[in-house]
Every structure is written in C-alpha cells, then in structure tokens.
Design an enzyme around this catalytic site. Structure first.
Site: not given
Length: 360
Positions: A224, A245-247, A265
């Site tokens: 998330r 991974a996140h974003n 990211s």
C-alpha cells in the site's frame, strides 16, 4: 474436433488462414511438437523448433505464413497464419476446461462481515473471510482461505485463487485475476532513522489500486502507499514472486517476470517488459516501451522511450555489450601491456649499460 473447425475458429481472428493437407482429420488435443502423437495439434513459432517438424507425430501444426510445408508427410496437415503463437493460444482455449475454484454461492464456512454488498452470481469458497463494508462485483469467484479485510472493493468477473490476502481499502477493477499466496496492500517498507540508530515506523495510510484486466501471479507482494495509491494499470501481467513497493505506478500492458524487485515510488511506463530478477532503485521512472533484461539493476531514470536496458548498472544494451566485450579482452590487453613494459625495461637497461660504457 475436426481440422476444418479449428480453421473456422482461427478465421475469426486472422484475415488469412491457409490449410495445407486434409481438413477432415480429428484432433483430440494440443501437445508440444516434440512429444505430440497422432491426433494432436501443435505449433511452430520459433525457428529452433522447425527441426521437429520432420519427426513429429502430430496430425496438425500451426505455423507461420512463410514456413515451407510441401516436403513433409501427407499425414501431417498445416494451418499457416501470420502469428502462430497467438493462434495456438486460441486453440488451447478451445480445449481447456474451466477450473472450479469455488462452488456456486456462499460456503457455509465463510465469514461475511457487516454491510457487505455481494453482486450477482458470486462464488465464495470455504473459510473465506470478508470484512465489513466490502463490495464484491458480479460473477466474482473467491477461492478458499482468502481474506478480504475491511472496505475492499472488486469489480466484475474477478478471480481470487485460494489463499489470497487483500488488506483494507484495496480496490480492484473488472476481470482481475490474483493467484494463491499474493498479498495486496501490506504496509510499505517505511521507517525513519533516528540519531540513536533506531527507527520509527512511518504510518502507511494509502491503498492499492488494481485496474481492469490485470493478472497477478502467485506469491506476489504489492504494498500500500504511504499516502495516495500504489497503482497497477490496465492490462498489466505480473509473474510469480514479484515485489512492488509503496507508491509505485506500473503502466498499462506492462509485463513483469518472476523475482523482479521494484523499490518505492518507481513509475514504469506503458507496454514495458521487465525481465526476471531485475531490480529497481527507488524514486525513478522509465518511459513507455522500455525493455529491462533479466538481472539488470536499474539505478536511474530514463527519458528516451523504447530502449532495451541490460547489466548492472543498467544501461542501453549496445553500450553495455560494448563494455562487456572490453571486459572479456582485459586479459589479452594485460598480456600486451606486460610485454610492452618488459620491452621498455629492456630498452632502459640497454641505455643504462651504454651510459656506463661511455663513463668508463
């Protein structure tokens, strides 16, 4: 099924399907060309498999339009199409039977939370847990032991294989397939380093969004977002054992092979191809149609689209191959350098001896 029936199917998808041989032979099922028996259908889409055409026992081969066929046995028929690989996929669909992931309706052992909305023709398997305020779209199948935490939303015609975990707030579009062991929406890896050497956990307050027609393999983890959303866009296909991974944002119709690791990211464009065990540093972006070779290490963003990257650190393939060639020649270059150094030493020694002779 007769060959003429297979030809009729392929004519729905291809402008030209040329038959060489008999159209009335019965085909019982598909097989690999090197293992096929009488009654089987196989295909040749790669030149290295043409060597099996002469020895195969198959009754039907699907081949490219330019494949020569006149010299082979009369017992072997051919269907010649522009794209034999895709054509064979349609043939496999004809012979494949649907898997039963969960029986129709809701299993008595399933646990359904409060204010859950179930669409039409939903199937929920044994020991499934669905949290409060979830929305399950029409015709969705949820396999045994799957857990959907609170406020998970799925579109129509989704398929959850057994043992999938969706954390709270995860949103899925239509026709999404998720294989066993995958976890969507676990906390991103966010920790703030402290002066004493410890870490403070950064709250992960975002969600995961999976758009339409995505297929996610087994044992994937898609984290998330810290804030906002980790987004997997329409048509993305992800192999087994991939970490996102996140974003991150993965663009439309991108494919990612097994064991790739994508740091936080990262933004990957549309129609990209990511090879197995490729790794990405955080906060970088790749443009559309980028190809990343297996085991490549991507450490910086790119601006130019439609490039192939290779190596560690990843770089355009021509540059990387040139450097690789230089590395292979280092030993030869070293031997030449050693010889030159020895020649210089001998020259210097000779000059020294001449100088001593003059002094005496």
């Amino acid at each position: 099924m007769k060959i003429y029936e297979i030809q009729a199917l392929l004519e729905r998808y291809f402008d030209k399907v040329e038959l060489v041989g008999s159209s009335n032979v019965t085909i019982d099922g598909p097989a690999k060309i090197e293992c096929a028996a009488k009654g089987n259908v196989s295909f040749v889409a790669n030149e290295k498999y043409t060597r099996f055409i002469e020895s195969t026992e198959a009754s039907l081969l699907i081949v490219g339009e330019q494949t020569p066929t006149k010299q082979y046995s009369d017992s072997l028929s051919f269907l010649k199409v522009k794209d034999p690989y895709t054509a064979f996929v349609f043939v496999l669909q004809m012979f494949s039977s649907p898997r039963v992931i969960a029986s129709d309706g809701v299993s008595p052992s399933a646990v359904i939370g409060e204010n859950v909305m179930l669409g039409k023709n939903v199937s929920i398997g044994d020991h499934v847990v669905i949290g409060d305020h979830c929305v399950i779209g029409d015709n969705t199948v949820i396999g045994p032991n799957t857990v959907l935490m609170e406020r998970v939303v799925t579109g129509r015609d989704c398929m959850f294989y057994p043992g999938v975990i969706c954390y709270d707030g995860t949103i899925l579009g239509d026709r999404v397939t998720i294989h066993s062991g995958t976890v969507l929406g676990a906390d991103g890896f966010g920790f703030a380093p402290q002066p004493d050497g410890g870490y403070i956990k950064i709250p992960q307050m975002g969600i995961v969004e999976i758009h339409d027609d995505v297929e996610i393999g087994a044992n994937n983890t898609i984290d998330r977002a810290t804030m906002g959303s980790t987004v997997i866009e329409k048509g993305v296909k992800i192999d087994n054992l991939v970490q996102i991974a996140h974003n991150c944002r993965i663009g439309e119709n991108t494919v990612i092979a097994s064991q790739a690791g994508i740091s936080g990211s990262v933004s990957i464009g549309k129609h990209c191809m990511i090879g197995g065990q490729a790794g990405f540093a955080g906060h970088l972006s790749l443009p559309d149609k980028t190809h990343v070779a297996a085991k490549a290490g991507v450490s910086k963003s790119l601006q130019k689209s439609a490039q192939t990257l290779r190596g560690i650190p990843a770089q355009p393939i021509r540059d990387q191959l040139r450097q690789e060639a230089l590395l292979r020649s280092l030993d030869k270059m070293k031997r030449k350098l050693d010889a030159l150094e020895e020649e210089v030493r001998q020259m210097q020694k000779g000059k020294g001896q001449q100088a001593e002779g003059k002094n005496t």
